[in-house]
Design a protein around this motif. Sequence first.
Motif, PDB file in Angstrom:
ATOM      1  N   LEU A 136       0.836  -1.203   0.000  1.00 22.93           N
ATOM      2  CA  LEU A 136       0.000   0.000   0.000  1.00 22.93           C
ATOM      3  C   LEU A 136       0.872   1.254   0.000  1.00 22.93           C
ATOM      4  CD1 LEU A 136      -2.778   1.424   0.326  1.00 22.93           C
ATOM      5  CD2 LEU A 136      -2.441   1.229   2.807  1.00 22.93           C
TER       6      LEU A 136
ATOM      7  N   ASN B  57      -3.596  -3.505  -7.201  1.00 22.88           N
ATOM      8  CA  ASN B  57      -5.019  -3.174  -7.289  1.00 22.88           C
ATOM      9  C   ASN B  57      -5.830  -3.946  -6.248  1.00 22.88           C
ATOM     10  OD1 ASN B  57      -4.704  -1.340  -9.369  1.00 22.88           O
ATOM     11  ND2 ASN B  57      -4.997  -2.884 -10.978  1.00 22.88           N
TER      12      ASN B  57
ATOM     13  N   LEU C  44      -5.100  -2.395  -2.812  1.00 25.01           N
ATOM     14  CA  LEU C  44      -5.808  -1.120  -2.681  1.00 25.01           C
ATOM     15  C   LEU C  44      -7.300  -1.335  -2.456  1.00 25.01           C
ATOM     16  CD1 LEU C  44      -4.018   0.957  -5.465  1.00 25.01           C
ATOM     17  CD2 LEU C  44      -3.903   1.376  -3.003  1.00 25.01           C
ATOM     18  N   GLU C  45      -7.862  -2.301  -3.164  1.00 23.16           N
ATOM     19  CA  GLU C  45      -9.284  -2.607  -3.009  1.00 23.16           C
ATOM     20  C   GLU C  45      -9.580  -3.121  -1.601  1.00 23.16           C
ATOM     21  OE1 GLU C  45     -13.275  -3.064  -3.591  1.00 23.16           O
ATOM     22  OE2 GLU C  45     -11.839  -1.999  -4.859  1.00 23.16           O
TER      23      GLU C  45
ATOM     24  N   HIS D 129      -9.282  -0.188   0.847  1.00 23.59           N
ATOM     25  CA  HIS D 129     -10.405   0.729   0.627  1.00 23.59           C
ATOM     26  C   HIS D 129     -11.682   0.157   1.233  1.00 23.59           C
ATOM     27  CE1 HIS D 129     -13.901   2.245  -1.749  1.00 23.59           C
ATOM     28  NE2 HIS D 129     -13.319   3.395  -1.475  1.00 23.59           N
ATOM     29  N   SER D 130     -11.920  -1.133   1.019  1.00 24.81           N
ATOM     30  CA  SER D 130     -13.143  -1.744   1.544  1.00 24.81           C
ATOM     31  C   SER D 130     -13.137  -1.793   3.068  1.00 24.81           C
ATOM     32  CB  SER D 130     -13.321  -3.159   0.969  1.00 24.81           C
ATOM     33  OG  SER D 130     -12.265  -4.014   1.380  1.00 24.81           O
TER      34      SER D 130
ATOM     35  N   PHE E  79     -11.485   0.337   5.094  1.00 25.69           N
ATOM     36  CA  PHE E  79     -11.682   1.706   5.568  1.00 25.69           C
ATOM     37  C   PHE E  79     -13.155   2.107   5.443  1.00 25.69           C
ATOM     38  CE2 PHE E  79      -7.056   2.693   4.276  1.00 25.69           C
ATOM     39  CZ  PHE E  79      -6.600   2.316   5.529  1.00 25.69           C
ATOM     40  N   LEU E  80     -13.764   1.708   4.327  1.00 18.88           N
ATOM     41  CA  LEU E  80     -15.169   2.024   4.081  1.00 18.88           C
ATOM     42  C   LEU E  80     -16.051   1.330   5.123  1.00 18.88           C
ATOM     43  CD1 LEU E  80     -16.936   3.540   1.996  1.00 18.88           C
ATOM     44  CD2 LEU E  80     -17.172   1.378   0.773  1.00 18.88           C
TER      45      LEU E  80
END
Length: 341
Positions: A19, A60, A63-64, A67-68, A70-71
Amino acid sequence: MAAELTYETMTQRQKVAALLIALGPSTASEILKNIKDDDILEQITFDIASLNKVPSEILNQVLEEFHSLFLASDYLSSGGTQYARTLLEKAYGVEQAQNMLGRLVNLLTTNPFQFFNDADPSQLATSFQNENPQLIALILAYLKPENSAKVLNSLPPEVQAQVAFKIADMSSTNPEIISEIEKIVEGKFSSVVAQDFSKAGGVGALASILNRSDRATEKNVLEYLEVKNLELAEGVRELMFVFEDIIQLKDNAIQRIIREVETKDLAISLKGVREEIKEKIYSNMSERAQAMLKEELEYMGPVRAKEVQEKQTKIVGIIRALESAGEIVITRDTAEDEYIE
Protein backbone atom coordinates in the motif's frame (compact mmCIF):
# COMPACT_ATOMS: atom_id res chain seq x y z
CA MET A 1 14.60 -19.32 -6.01
CA ALA A 2 12.08 -17.14 -4.20
CA ALA A 3 8.41 -18.13 -4.47
CA GLU A 4 6.30 -16.04 -6.81
CA LEU A 5 4.45 -13.26 -5.01
CA THR A 6 0.68 -13.65 -5.02
CA TYR A 7 -2.07 -11.71 -3.28
CA GLU A 8 -3.26 -14.87 -1.50
CA THR A 9 0.13 -15.62 0.09
CA MET A 10 0.96 -12.05 1.16
CA THR A 11 1.08 -11.32 4.90
CA GLN A 12 -0.81 -8.32 6.23
CA ARG A 13 2.50 -6.54 6.81
CA GLN A 14 3.46 -7.09 3.16
CA LYS A 15 0.12 -5.66 2.15
CA VAL A 16 0.83 -2.56 4.24
CA ALA A 17 4.21 -2.28 2.51
CA ALA A 18 2.55 -2.69 -0.89
CA LEU A 19 0.00 0.00 0.00
CA LEU A 20 2.82 2.41 0.88
CA ILE A 21 4.56 1.62 -2.41
CA ALA A 22 1.31 2.34 -4.27
CA LEU A 23 0.84 5.65 -2.44
CA GLY A 24 4.23 6.89 -3.57
CA PRO A 25 7.32 8.07 -1.65
CA SER A 26 5.96 11.44 -0.53
CA THR A 27 2.77 10.12 1.09
CA ALA A 28 4.48 6.95 2.35
CA SER A 29 7.17 8.95 4.13
CA GLU A 30 4.52 11.02 5.93
CA ILE A 31 2.80 7.83 7.10
CA LEU A 32 6.06 6.24 8.23
CA LYS A 33 6.88 9.34 10.29
CA ASN A 34 3.81 8.59 12.42
CA ILE A 35 4.82 5.01 13.25
CA LYS A 36 6.36 5.39 16.71
CA ASP A 37 7.27 1.74 17.30
CA ASP A 38 10.84 1.32 15.95
CA ASP A 39 10.52 -2.48 15.59
CA ILE A 40 7.37 -2.24 13.49
CA LEU A 41 8.85 0.59 11.43
CA GLU A 42 11.91 -1.54 10.69
CA GLN A 43 9.74 -4.54 9.73
CA ILE A 44 7.59 -2.52 7.35
CA THR A 45 10.55 -0.76 5.72
CA PHE A 46 12.24 -4.17 5.32
CA ASP A 47 9.13 -5.47 3.55
CA ILE A 48 9.08 -2.39 1.30
CA ALA A 49 12.69 -3.05 0.35
CA SER A 50 12.08 -6.80 -0.12
CA LEU A 51 9.00 -6.54 -2.32
CA ASN A 52 10.86 -4.88 -5.21
CA LYS A 53 8.43 -4.75 -8.14
CA VAL A 54 4.81 -5.56 -7.21
CA PRO A 55 2.61 -6.48 -10.21
CA SER A 56 -0.13 -3.96 -10.90
CA GLU A 57 -2.89 -6.56 -10.48
CA ILE A 58 -1.67 -7.33 -6.94
CA LEU A 59 -1.44 -3.62 -6.10
CA ASN A 60 -5.02 -3.17 -7.29
CA GLN A 61 -6.19 -6.03 -5.05
CA VAL A 62 -4.34 -4.57 -2.06
CA LEU A 63 -5.81 -1.12 -2.68
CA GLU A 64 -9.28 -2.61 -3.01
CA GLU A 65 -8.88 -4.50 0.28
CA PHE A 66 -7.76 -1.45 2.23
CA HIS A 67 -10.40 0.73 0.63
CA SER A 68 -13.14 -1.74 1.54
CA LEU A 69 -11.87 -2.06 5.12
CA PHE A 70 -11.68 1.71 5.57
CA LEU A 71 -15.17 2.02 4.08
CA ALA A 72 -16.54 -0.72 6.35
CA SER A 73 -14.87 0.88 9.37
CA ASP A 74 -16.42 4.25 8.50
CA TYR A 75 -19.89 2.70 8.11
CA LEU A 76 -19.46 0.76 11.35
CA SER A 77 -18.50 3.85 13.36
CA SER A 78 -21.25 5.95 11.75
CA GLY A 79 -24.24 3.71 12.32
CA GLY A 80 -23.32 0.38 13.86
CA THR A 81 -23.08 -3.15 12.46
CA GLN A 82 -26.51 -3.36 10.80
CA TYR A 83 -26.07 0.01 9.08
CA ALA A 84 -22.64 -1.07 7.80
CA ARG A 85 -24.00 -4.43 6.64
CA THR A 86 -26.85 -2.82 4.66
CA LEU A 87 -24.60 -0.35 2.82
CA LEU A 88 -21.86 -2.90 2.14
CA GLU A 89 -24.31 -5.47 0.80
CA LYS A 90 -25.65 -2.87 -1.65
CA ALA A 91 -22.12 -2.00 -2.78
CA TYR A 92 -20.41 -5.43 -2.76
CA GLY A 93 -23.07 -8.11 -2.42
CA VAL A 94 -24.01 -10.26 0.58
CA GLU A 95 -21.03 -12.63 0.61
CA GLN A 96 -18.29 -10.02 0.23
CA ALA A 97 -19.98 -7.69 2.73
CA GLN A 98 -20.09 -10.52 5.28
CA ASN A 99 -16.39 -11.26 4.75
CA MET A 100 -15.43 -7.59 5.14
CA LEU A 101 -17.48 -7.13 8.30
CA GLY A 102 -16.25 -10.41 9.74
CA ARG A 103 -12.61 -9.41 9.32
CA LEU A 104 -13.18 -5.90 10.64
CA VAL A 105 -15.19 -6.94 13.70
CA ASN A 106 -12.58 -9.58 14.48
CA LEU A 107 -9.83 -6.94 14.38
CA LEU A 108 -11.83 -4.49 16.47
CA THR A 109 -12.88 -6.96 19.17
CA THR A 110 -9.66 -8.89 19.66
CA ASN A 111 -8.09 -8.18 23.03
CA PRO A 112 -4.47 -9.35 22.97
CA PHE A 113 -2.58 -10.67 26.01
CA GLN A 114 -5.79 -11.32 27.97
CA PHE A 115 -4.31 -14.56 29.36
CA PHE A 116 -2.10 -12.34 31.55
CA ASN A 117 -5.16 -10.97 33.36
CA ASP A 118 -5.44 -14.29 35.21
CA ALA A 119 -1.79 -14.33 36.32
CA ASP A 120 -0.48 -13.16 39.68
CA PRO A 121 0.77 -9.55 39.18
CA SER A 122 3.82 -9.97 41.43
CA GLN A 123 4.84 -13.12 39.53
CA LEU A 124 4.38 -11.30 36.24
CA ALA A 125 6.52 -8.42 37.47
CA THR A 126 9.27 -10.84 38.47
CA SER A 127 9.11 -12.55 35.06
CA PHE A 128 9.09 -9.23 33.20
CA GLN A 129 12.08 -7.65 34.97
CA ASN A 130 14.63 -8.74 32.37
CA GLU A 131 12.38 -8.09 29.37
CA ASN A 132 12.55 -5.12 27.03
CA PRO A 133 10.48 -2.21 28.47
CA GLN A 134 8.79 -1.86 25.06
CA LEU A 135 7.43 -5.41 25.30
CA ILE A 136 6.28 -4.95 28.90
CA ALA A 137 4.57 -1.69 27.92
CA LEU A 138 2.80 -3.37 24.99
CA ILE A 139 1.41 -6.08 27.27
CA LEU A 140 0.35 -3.72 30.08
CA ALA A 141 -1.36 -1.38 27.62
CA TYR A 142 -3.82 -4.16 26.74
CA LEU A 143 -4.53 -5.47 30.24
CA LYS A 144 -7.17 -4.15 32.63
CA PRO A 145 -5.77 -0.95 34.16
CA GLU A 146 -6.08 -2.31 37.69
CA ASN A 147 -4.00 -5.39 36.74
CA SER A 148 -1.43 -3.28 34.90
CA ALA A 149 -1.17 -1.03 37.94
CA LYS A 150 -0.36 -3.99 40.20
CA VAL A 151 2.37 -5.19 37.84
CA LEU A 152 3.77 -1.67 37.50
CA ASN A 153 3.83 -1.28 41.29
CA SER A 154 5.98 -4.42 41.57
CA LEU A 155 8.57 -3.51 38.95
CA PRO A 156 11.92 -1.96 39.98
CA PRO A 157 11.69 1.88 39.90
CA GLU A 158 14.01 2.28 36.89
CA VAL A 159 12.08 -0.32 34.85
CA GLN A 160 8.79 1.09 36.09
CA ALA A 161 9.57 4.55 34.74
CA GLN A 162 10.78 3.30 31.34
CA VAL A 163 7.71 1.11 30.87
CA ALA A 164 5.40 3.99 31.79
CA PHE A 165 7.10 6.25 29.24
CA LYS A 166 6.70 3.58 26.54
CA ILE A 167 2.97 3.22 27.30
CA ALA A 168 2.40 6.96 27.12
CA ASP A 169 4.37 7.24 23.88
CA MET A 170 2.64 4.27 22.23
CA SER A 171 0.36 4.54 19.21
CA SER A 172 -1.79 2.11 17.20
CA THR A 173 -0.19 -1.18 16.19
CA ASN A 174 -1.14 -3.49 13.33
CA PRO A 175 -3.37 -6.23 14.83
CA GLU A 176 -1.76 -9.04 12.85
CA ILE A 177 1.68 -8.05 14.15
CA ILE A 178 0.21 -7.95 17.68
CA SER A 179 -1.21 -11.43 17.12
CA GLU A 180 2.23 -12.78 16.14
CA ILE A 181 3.84 -11.21 19.22
CA GLU A 182 1.05 -12.56 21.42
CA LYS A 183 1.70 -16.16 20.32
CA ILE A 184 5.41 -15.87 21.11
CA VAL A 185 4.78 -14.19 24.46
CA GLU A 186 2.12 -16.69 25.54
CA GLY A 187 4.50 -19.58 24.91
CA LYS A 188 7.37 -17.88 26.71
CA PHE A 189 5.36 -17.01 29.84
CA SER A 190 3.04 -20.03 29.91
CA SER A 191 4.47 -21.18 33.26
CA VAL A 192 3.43 -17.90 34.89
CA VAL A 193 -0.04 -17.72 33.40
CA ALA A 194 -3.05 -19.51 34.78
CA GLN A 195 -4.55 -18.97 31.84
CA ASP A 196 -12.31 -3.07 21.03
CA PHE A 197 -8.92 -3.71 18.63
CA SER A 198 -8.35 -0.09 17.56
CA LYS A 199 -5.74 1.34 19.83
CA ALA A 200 -3.93 0.62 23.09
CA GLY A 201 -1.40 2.66 24.97
CA GLY A 202 -1.07 6.42 24.91
CA VAL A 203 -1.46 8.92 27.73
CA GLY A 204 -5.03 7.78 28.39
CA ALA A 205 -3.95 4.21 29.06
CA LEU A 206 -1.12 5.30 31.33
CA ALA A 207 -3.40 7.70 33.24
CA SER A 208 -5.88 4.85 33.82
CA ILE A 209 -3.07 2.66 35.14
CA LEU A 210 -1.59 5.35 37.39
CA ASN A 211 -5.04 6.19 38.77
CA ARG A 212 -4.97 2.68 40.26
CA SER A 213 -1.31 2.70 41.30
CA ASP A 214 0.08 3.66 44.68
CA ARG A 215 1.39 7.19 45.25
CA ALA A 216 5.06 6.11 45.20
CA THR A 217 4.65 4.55 41.75
CA GLU A 218 2.74 7.59 40.48
CA LYS A 219 5.41 9.97 41.78
CA ASN A 220 8.29 7.94 40.35
CA VAL A 221 6.66 7.60 36.93
CA LEU A 222 5.61 11.24 36.60
CA GLU A 223 9.02 12.54 37.70
CA TYR A 224 10.67 10.31 35.08
CA LEU A 225 8.24 11.47 32.39
CA GLU A 226 8.86 15.13 33.25
CA VAL A 227 12.57 14.63 32.58
CA LYS A 228 12.09 12.42 29.53
CA ASN A 229 9.18 14.22 27.86
CA LEU A 230 7.46 17.11 29.64
CA GLU A 231 4.58 17.21 27.14
CA LEU A 232 3.73 13.56 27.78
CA ALA A 233 3.92 14.09 31.54
CA GLU A 234 1.51 17.03 31.34
CA GLY A 235 -0.84 15.01 29.13
CA VAL A 236 -0.93 12.18 31.66
CA ARG A 237 -1.48 14.59 34.57
CA GLU A 238 -4.41 16.19 32.76
CA LEU A 239 -6.11 12.82 32.30
CA MET A 240 -5.51 11.57 35.83
CA PHE A 241 -8.30 13.81 37.11
CA VAL A 242 -10.93 15.04 34.68
CA PHE A 243 -13.57 17.67 35.34
CA GLU A 244 -16.41 15.14 35.63
CA ASP A 245 -14.53 13.48 38.52
CA ILE A 246 -15.59 16.43 40.71
CA ILE A 247 -18.65 14.37 41.57
CA GLN A 248 -16.37 11.93 43.45
CA LEU A 249 -14.89 14.62 45.73
CA LYS A 250 -15.97 15.15 49.30
CA ASP A 251 -18.09 18.20 50.11
CA ASN A 252 -15.34 20.02 52.03
CA ALA A 253 -13.01 19.64 49.03
CA ILE A 254 -15.61 21.09 46.66
CA GLN A 255 -16.25 24.00 49.01
CA ARG A 256 -12.52 24.74 49.06
CA ILE A 257 -12.32 24.59 45.26
CA ILE A 258 -15.31 26.92 44.80
CA ARG A 259 -13.54 29.60 46.84
CA GLU A 260 -10.72 29.62 44.25
CA VAL A 261 -12.92 29.80 41.14
CA GLU A 262 -14.64 32.87 39.70
CA THR A 263 -18.41 32.54 39.34
CA LYS A 264 -18.34 33.18 35.58
CA ASP A 265 -15.63 30.56 35.01
CA LEU A 266 -17.60 28.05 37.07
CA ALA A 267 -20.78 28.81 35.14
CA ILE A 268 -19.08 28.30 31.77
CA SER A 269 -17.47 25.05 32.98
CA LEU A 270 -20.92 23.68 33.89
CA LYS A 271 -22.42 24.23 30.41
CA GLY A 272 -23.55 20.87 29.05
CA VAL A 273 -22.45 18.72 32.01
CA ARG A 274 -24.66 16.15 33.71
CA GLU A 275 -27.25 17.47 36.15
CA GLU A 276 -25.79 15.48 39.04
CA ILE A 277 -22.51 17.37 38.65
CA LYS A 278 -24.33 20.70 38.78
CA GLU A 279 -26.28 19.56 41.83
CA LYS A 280 -23.06 18.49 43.54
CA ILE A 281 -21.72 22.03 43.05
CA TYR A 282 -24.99 23.75 44.07
CA SER A 283 -25.26 21.69 47.26
CA ASN A 284 -21.90 23.04 48.42
CA MET A 285 -22.74 26.73 47.94
CA SER A 286 -24.63 29.25 50.04
CA GLU A 287 -28.13 30.11 48.81
CA ARG A 288 -26.92 33.51 47.61
CA ALA A 289 -23.92 32.11 45.73
CA GLN A 290 -26.08 29.35 44.28
CA ALA A 291 -28.62 31.89 43.02
CA MET A 292 -25.87 33.98 41.40
CA LEU A 293 -24.41 30.93 39.65
CA LYS A 294 -27.80 29.76 38.35
CA GLU A 295 -28.58 33.29 37.12
CA GLU A 296 -25.21 33.41 35.32
CA LEU A 297 -25.96 30.09 33.64
CA GLU A 298 -29.51 31.09 32.71
CA TYR A 299 -28.57 34.32 30.95
CA MET A 300 -25.28 33.15 29.45
CA GLY A 301 -26.62 31.72 26.21
CA PRO A 302 -24.64 29.39 23.91
CA VAL A 303 -20.93 28.98 24.65
CA ARG A 304 -18.27 27.56 22.34
CA ALA A 305 -17.25 24.02 23.29
CA LYS A 306 -13.60 25.11 23.21
CA GLU A 307 -14.26 27.79 25.86
CA VAL A 308 -16.07 25.29 28.10
CA GLN A 309 -13.11 22.92 27.80
CA GLU A 310 -10.67 25.73 28.64
CA LYS A 311 -12.57 26.65 31.82
CA GLN A 312 -12.86 23.01 32.85
CA THR A 313 -9.11 22.55 32.31
CA LYS A 314 -8.42 25.68 34.36
CA ILE A 315 -10.51 24.35 37.25
CA VAL A 316 -8.85 20.93 37.06
CA GLY A 317 -5.51 22.78 37.33
CA ILE A 318 -6.76 24.51 40.49
CA ILE A 319 -7.86 21.15 41.90
CA ARG A 320 -4.47 19.57 41.23
CA ALA A 321 -2.70 22.56 42.79
CA LEU A 322 -4.86 22.32 45.92
CA GLU A 323 -4.14 18.60 46.16
CA SER A 324 -0.38 19.19 45.78
CA ALA A 325 -0.57 21.76 48.58
CA GLY A 326 -2.32 19.21 50.79
CA GLU A 327 -5.48 21.30 51.06
CA ILE A 328 -7.80 18.72 49.50
CA VAL A 329 -7.74 14.96 48.92
CA ILE A 330 -8.65 13.36 45.60
CA THR A 331 -10.15 9.96 46.38
CA ARG A 332 -9.05 7.21 44.02
CA ASP A 333 -11.71 5.30 42.10
CA THR A 334 -10.88 1.63 42.65
CA ALA A 335 -13.86 0.11 40.90
CA GLU A 336 -12.72 -2.54 38.45
CA ASP A 337 -15.25 -1.75 35.75
CA GLU A 338 -15.62 2.04 35.99
CA TYR A 339 -12.84 4.24 34.76
CA ILE A 340 -12.36 7.14 32.38
CA GLU A 341 -10.14 6.54 29.35
